[in-house]
Design a protein around this motif. Structure first.
Motif, PDB file in Angstrom:
ATOM      1  N   LYS A 227       0.846  -1.209   0.000  1.00  0.00           N
ATOM      2  CA  LYS A 227       0.000   0.000   0.000  1.00  0.00           C
ATOM      3  C   LYS A 227       0.873   1.248   0.000  1.00  0.00           C
ATOM      4  N   ALA A 228       1.874   1.278   0.878  1.00  0.00           N
ATOM      5  CA  ALA A 228       2.757   2.443   0.985  1.00  0.00           C
ATOM      6  C   ALA A 228       3.535   2.678  -0.304  1.00  0.00           C
ATOM      7  N   GLU A 229       3.804   1.632  -1.046  1.00  0.00           N
ATOM      8  CA  GLU A 229       4.518   1.740  -2.326  1.00  0.00           C
ATOM      9  C   GLU A 229       3.580   2.098  -3.477  1.00  0.00           C
ATOM     10  N   GLY A 230       2.286   2.256  -3.178  1.00  0.00           N
ATOM     11  CA  GLY A 230       1.328   2.674  -4.195  1.00  0.00           C
ATOM     12  C   GLY A 230       0.894   1.581  -5.150  1.00  0.00           C
ATOM     13  N   ARG A 231       1.046   0.331  -4.760  1.00  0.00           N
ATOM     14  CA  ARG A 231       0.614  -0.769  -5.620  1.00  0.00           C
ATOM     15  C   ARG A 231      -0.816  -1.156  -5.248  1.00  0.00           C
ATOM     16  N   PRO A 232      -1.746  -1.139  -6.181  1.00  0.00           N
ATOM     17  CA  PRO A 232      -3.154  -1.396  -5.860  1.00  0.00           C
ATOM     18  C   PRO A 232      -3.505  -2.869  -5.696  1.00  0.00           C
ATOM     19  N   LEU A 233      -2.557  -3.762  -6.014  1.00  0.00           N
ATOM     20  CA  LEU A 233      -2.854  -5.184  -6.031  1.00  0.00           C
ATOM     21  C   LEU A 233      -1.629  -5.961  -5.565  1.00  0.00           C
ATOM     22  N   LEU A 234      -1.874  -7.029  -4.805  1.00  0.00           N
ATOM     23  CA  LEU A 234      -0.818  -7.967  -4.438  1.00  0.00           C
ATOM     24  C   LEU A 234      -1.130  -9.296  -5.095  1.00  0.00           C
ATOM     25  N   ARG A 235      -0.100  -9.925  -5.612  1.00  0.00           N
ATOM     26  CA  ARG A 235      -0.254 -11.235  -6.244  1.00  0.00           C
ATOM     27  C   ARG A 235       0.803 -12.172  -5.691  1.00  0.00           C
ATOM     28  N   LEU A 236       0.553 -13.467  -5.853  1.00  0.00           N
ATOM     29  CA  LEU A 236       1.563 -14.439  -5.457  1.00  0.00           C
ATOM     30  C   LEU A 236       1.369 -15.735  -6.216  1.00  0.00           C
ATOM     31  N   GLU A 237       2.465 -16.448  -6.338  1.00  0.00           N
ATOM     32  CA  GLU A 237       2.472 -17.792  -6.911  1.00  0.00           C
ATOM     33  C   GLU A 237       2.948 -18.717  -5.812  1.00  0.00           C
ATOM     34  N   THR A 238       2.273 -19.835  -5.655  1.00  0.00           N
ATOM     35  CA  THR A 238       2.648 -20.834  -4.670  1.00  0.00           C
ATOM     36  C   THR A 238       2.412 -22.211  -5.279  1.00  0.00           C
ATOM     37  N   GLY A 239       2.663 -23.240  -4.516  1.00  0.00           N
ATOM     38  CA  GLY A 239       2.492 -24.574  -5.063  1.00  0.00           C
ATOM     39  C   GLY A 239       1.469 -25.390  -4.300  1.00  0.00           C
TER      40      GLY A 239
ATOM     41  N   PHE B 247       0.027 -14.703 -13.900  1.00  0.00           N
ATOM     42  CA  PHE B 247       0.352 -13.299 -14.150  1.00  0.00           C
ATOM     43  C   PHE B 247       1.835 -13.193 -14.477  1.00  0.00           C
ATOM     44  N   GLY B 248       2.232 -12.033 -14.990  1.00  0.00           N
ATOM     45  CA  GLY B 248       3.637 -11.837 -15.331  1.00  0.00           C
ATOM     46  C   GLY B 248       4.115 -12.914 -16.287  1.00  0.00           C
ATOM     47  N   ALA B 249       5.263 -13.485 -16.000  1.00  0.00           N
ATOM     48  CA  ALA B 249       5.856 -14.508 -16.864  1.00  0.00           C
ATOM     49  C   ALA B 249       5.451 -15.931 -16.472  1.00  0.00           C
ATOM     50  N   TYR B 250       4.615 -16.070 -15.446  1.00  0.00           N
ATOM     51  CA  TYR B 250       4.198 -17.409 -15.011  1.00  0.00           C
ATOM     52  C   TYR B 250       3.300 -18.064 -16.050  1.00  0.00           C
ATOM     53  N   ARG B 251       3.341 -19.383 -16.058  1.00  0.00           N
ATOM     54  CA  ARG B 251       2.482 -20.179 -16.922  1.00  0.00           C
ATOM     55  C   ARG B 251       1.603 -21.076 -16.047  1.00  0.00           C
ATOM     56  N   SER B 252       0.430 -21.382 -16.535  1.00  0.00           N
ATOM     57  CA  SER B 252      -0.460 -22.301 -15.848  1.00  0.00           C
ATOM     58  C   SER B 252       0.128 -23.706 -15.911  1.00  0.00           C
ATOM     59  N   GLY B 253       0.006 -24.436 -14.816  1.00  0.00           N
ATOM     60  CA  GLY B 253       0.490 -25.808 -14.791  1.00  0.00           C
ATOM     61  C   GLY B 253       0.194 -26.436 -13.449  1.00  0.00           C
ATOM     62  N   PRO B 254       0.422 -27.735 -13.326  1.00  0.00           N
ATOM     63  CA  PRO B 254       0.065 -28.429 -12.089  1.00  0.00           C
ATOM     64  C   PRO B 254       0.923 -28.038 -10.888  1.00  0.00           C
ATOM     65  N   GLY B 255       2.074 -27.409 -11.110  1.00  0.00           N
ATOM     66  CA  GLY B 255       2.958 -27.043 -10.005  1.00  0.00           C
ATOM     67  C   GLY B 255       2.765 -25.642  -9.476  1.00  0.00           C
ATOM     68  N   SER B 256       1.793 -24.899  -9.986  1.00  0.00           N
ATOM     69  CA  SER B 256       1.605 -23.508  -9.558  1.00  0.00           C
ATOM     70  C   SER B 256       0.140 -23.207  -9.271  1.00  0.00           C
ATOM     71  N   LEU B 257      -0.064 -22.466  -8.193  1.00  0.00           N
ATOM     72  CA  LEU B 257      -1.355 -21.877  -7.845  1.00  0.00           C
ATOM     73  C   LEU B 257      -1.137 -20.378  -7.716  1.00  0.00           C
ATOM     74  N   PHE B 258      -2.137 -19.591  -8.079  1.00  0.00           N
ATOM     75  CA  PHE B 258      -1.999 -18.135  -8.093  1.00  0.00           C
ATOM     76  C   PHE B 258      -3.099 -17.504  -7.250  1.00  0.00           C
ATOM     77  N   PHE B 259      -2.719 -16.461  -6.511  1.00  0.00           N
ATOM     78  CA  PHE B 259      -3.657 -15.727  -5.664  1.00  0.00           C
ATOM     79  C   PHE B 259      -3.413 -14.238  -5.819  1.00  0.00           C
ATOM     80  N   GLU B 260      -4.459 -13.448  -5.518  1.00  0.00           N
ATOM     81  CA  GLU B 260      -4.316 -11.989  -5.519  1.00  0.00           C
ATOM     82  C   GLU B 260      -5.296 -11.381  -4.535  1.00  0.00           C
ATOM     83  N   ARG B 261      -5.019 -10.134  -4.175  1.00  0.00           N
ATOM     84  CA  ARG B 261      -5.927  -9.364  -3.326  1.00  0.00           C
ATOM     85  C   ARG B 261      -5.680  -7.885  -3.591  1.00  0.00           C
ATOM     86  N   PRO B 262      -6.741  -7.077  -3.455  1.00  0.00           N
ATOM     87  CA  PRO B 262      -6.513  -5.636  -3.571  1.00  0.00           C
ATOM     88  C   PRO B 262      -5.700  -5.141  -2.383  1.00  0.00           C
ATOM     89  N   ALA B 263      -4.948  -4.091  -2.588  1.00  0.00           N
ATOM     90  CA  ALA B 263      -4.095  -3.570  -1.520  1.00  0.00           C
ATOM     91  C   ALA B 263      -4.891  -2.903  -0.409  1.00  0.00           C
TER      92      ALA B 263
END
Length: 149
Positions: A99-111, A132-148
């Protein structure tokens, strides 16, 4: 417990990061490991934090500042400190920093299989999303996001 900016090269942080990287290598195929090494965690677009109590490093976490969002990276809690609220405190700090850095969204990749981490993210308002970004969909990755906010 104090959560503050830290240098990932310090012995306590480096030890936890090595443990995290070893766990990720044991759980996932090489192409499904997207952790940042210590040098990458020192880059100017990274905000790295450690949770400490006295001299002990209990946990780590970082955000990578991206165009229009922050990405959660390097979340790890020392095995002996699990269940003490370390991950909650670190993730709260990362959300506040984003939030302090002015980013409206947080994202993450996990397994898959990191169920405690998934529950932590959901408790903090993260919801599943697509790659998102350079990630690709696949069985080894899960993606999450939330507004800041």
């Amino acid at each position: 417990m104090i959560v503050a900016r830290a240098d990932p090269r310090t012995p306590g942080c480096a030890l936890l990061l090595a443990q995290s990287h070893a766990l990720m290598r044991a759980m996932f195929a090489e192409e499904d490991n997207h952790f940042l090494d210590i040098d990458a965690l020192c880059a100017p677009d990274i905000r790295f934090f450690a949770a400490t109590e006295g001299e002990a490093v209990l946990g780590t976490g970082a955000i990578a500042l991206r165009d229009g969002y922050s990405e959660v990276k390097s979340m790890f809690t020392a095995p002996a400190a699990r269940g003490l609220g370390v991950a909650d405190a670190v993730l709260t700090c990362l959300i506040d920093t984003s939030k302090a850095e002015g980013r409206p969204l947080l994202r993450l990749e996990t397994g898959p299989g990191l169920d405690a981490a998934h529950r932590l993210y959901v408790r903090h308002g993260f919801v599943p999303c697509g790659p998102f970004g350079a990630y690709r969909s696949g069985p080894g990755s899960l993606f999450f996001e939330r507004p800041a906010d």
